[in-house]
Write an enzyme that holds these catalytic residues in place. Structure first.
Site, PDB file in Angstrom:
ATOM      1  CB  ALA A  66     -36.739 -30.497  70.951  1.00  0.00           C
ATOM      2  N   GLY A 112     -35.460 -34.410  73.751  1.00  0.00           N
ATOM      3  CA  GLY A 112     -34.634 -33.191  74.488  1.00  0.00           C
ATOM      4  C   GLY A 112     -34.813 -33.216  75.863  1.00  0.00           C
ATOM      5  CD  GLU A 115     -31.423 -35.531  73.306  1.00  0.00           C
ATOM      6  OE1 GLU A 115     -32.179 -34.985  72.796  1.00  0.00           O
ATOM      7  OE2 GLU A 115     -30.390 -36.035  72.529  1.00  0.00           O
ATOM      8  CD  GLU A 135     -35.194 -37.821  70.393  1.00  0.00           C
ATOM      9  OE1 GLU A 135     -35.191 -39.128  70.801  1.00  0.00           O
ATOM     10  OE2 GLU A 135     -34.401 -36.998  71.152  1.00  0.00           O
TER      11      GLU A 135
END
Ligand code: COA
Length: 257
Positions: A66, A112, A115, A135
């Site tokens: 992300a 992300g 993910e 993270e």
């Protein structure tokens, strides 16, 4: 909608999506997520799409996570909202798409980015790919489904170790733990994805979509997966593709789906 951060192509009933933010290693900012949301909603009902392949632009990254610059100033409410909305609109939406989605991991798949790959139904990777959920090194945890999907795919112990250490694993280790199902040289990635897609497309699209849903039901709260399997199994019997598939076998010919 014109896509500025996605390259989209359709050939022979396969929709190819490349996340295209090369200067940021294809990091997922809000613009990319919005485009993915719109595109996946379109592909869901697109008659020319039977299989979707998701990859990253360039040779270095699938998606490096992300976009950290977009949420570094967020507070608790904004963080919760970011996670909930991202899952609802993109990550869970992809996971619950009835058409098979293949992640072709061509480099870094971090945070992300991993993910996103975990939301896909099939994952393959290049030998130079690196995967991880880093993270905790940023003072946060995976929020787009990583704490749930990684344990489902590679087991709780391995997933916990990867999440707590935040370490990256290479393609060989990813294959060994079942995070990806194939590892190929960079120049064979898209051909391998096309071959998997073509093999899937020889089979009944209706049965594929039922299989995806039956498998997913094992991980839904309060849902009896065995019962769901029976329902999806039963629903195949009234479908023309079942008649065609069984008839073709009995007539010693290839089924036409
Ligand atoms: N969010 C925002 N920008 C990112 C990013 C991310 N997740 N990952 C990479 N970028 C940007 C870098 O800031 C850099 O931009 P700049 O040139 O404007 O400074 C550009 O992409 C290239 O990345 P860079 O770090 O220079 O490449 P590298 O080859 O040295 O390192 C990584 C590659 C993947 C190891 C490194 O970029 C990285 O650790 N990224 C963050 C991974 C992460 O923590 N993801 C989880 C987020 S939830």
């Amino acid at each position: 909608m014109e896509f500025k951060n996605l390259l989209v192509e359709n050939n022979d009933f396969i929709s190819w999506i490349s996340i295209h933010r090369p200067s940021k290693l294809n990091a997922l900012n809000l613009a990319v997520l919005e485009e993915l949301q719109v595109l996946f909603a379109q592909l869901k009902t697109d008659k020319n799409t039977r299989v979707i392949v998701l990859t990253g632009s360039g040779e270095k990254a699938f998606v490096a996570g992300a976009d950290i610059s977009e949420f570094s100033h967020f507070d608790q409410n904004q963080g919760t909202d970011l996670s909930r909305k991202g899952k609802e609109l993109v990550f869970d939406f992809i996971a619950s798409t009835h058409k098979p989605v293949i992640a072709a991991i061509n480099g870094f798949a971090l945070g992300g980015g991993l993910e996103l790959a975990l939301s896909c139904h099939v994952r393959i990777a290049t030998s130079n790919a690196r995967m991880g959920l880093p993270e905790t090194s940023l003072g946060v945890i995976p929020g787009y489904g990583g704490t749930q999907r990684l344990p489902q795919i590679i087991g709780r112990g391995r997933a916990t170790e990867l999440i707590l250490t935040g370490r990256m694993i290479n393609a060989e280790e990813a294959l060994q733990v079942g995070l990806v199902s194939r590892v190929v040289p960079q120049n064979e990635l898209l051909d391998t994805a096309a071959l998997i897609a073509a093999t899937i497309m020889k089979n009944s699209p209706h049965a594929s979509s039922r299989a995806i849903r039956a498998i997913a039901s094992a991980y839904e709260d309060g849902v009896d997966g065995m019962e769901k399997e029976s329902e999806h199994f039963g629903a195949c019997f009234d479908h023309p593709e079942f008649k065609e598939g069984t008839q073709a076998f009995l007539e010693k010919r290839k089924a036409k789906f």
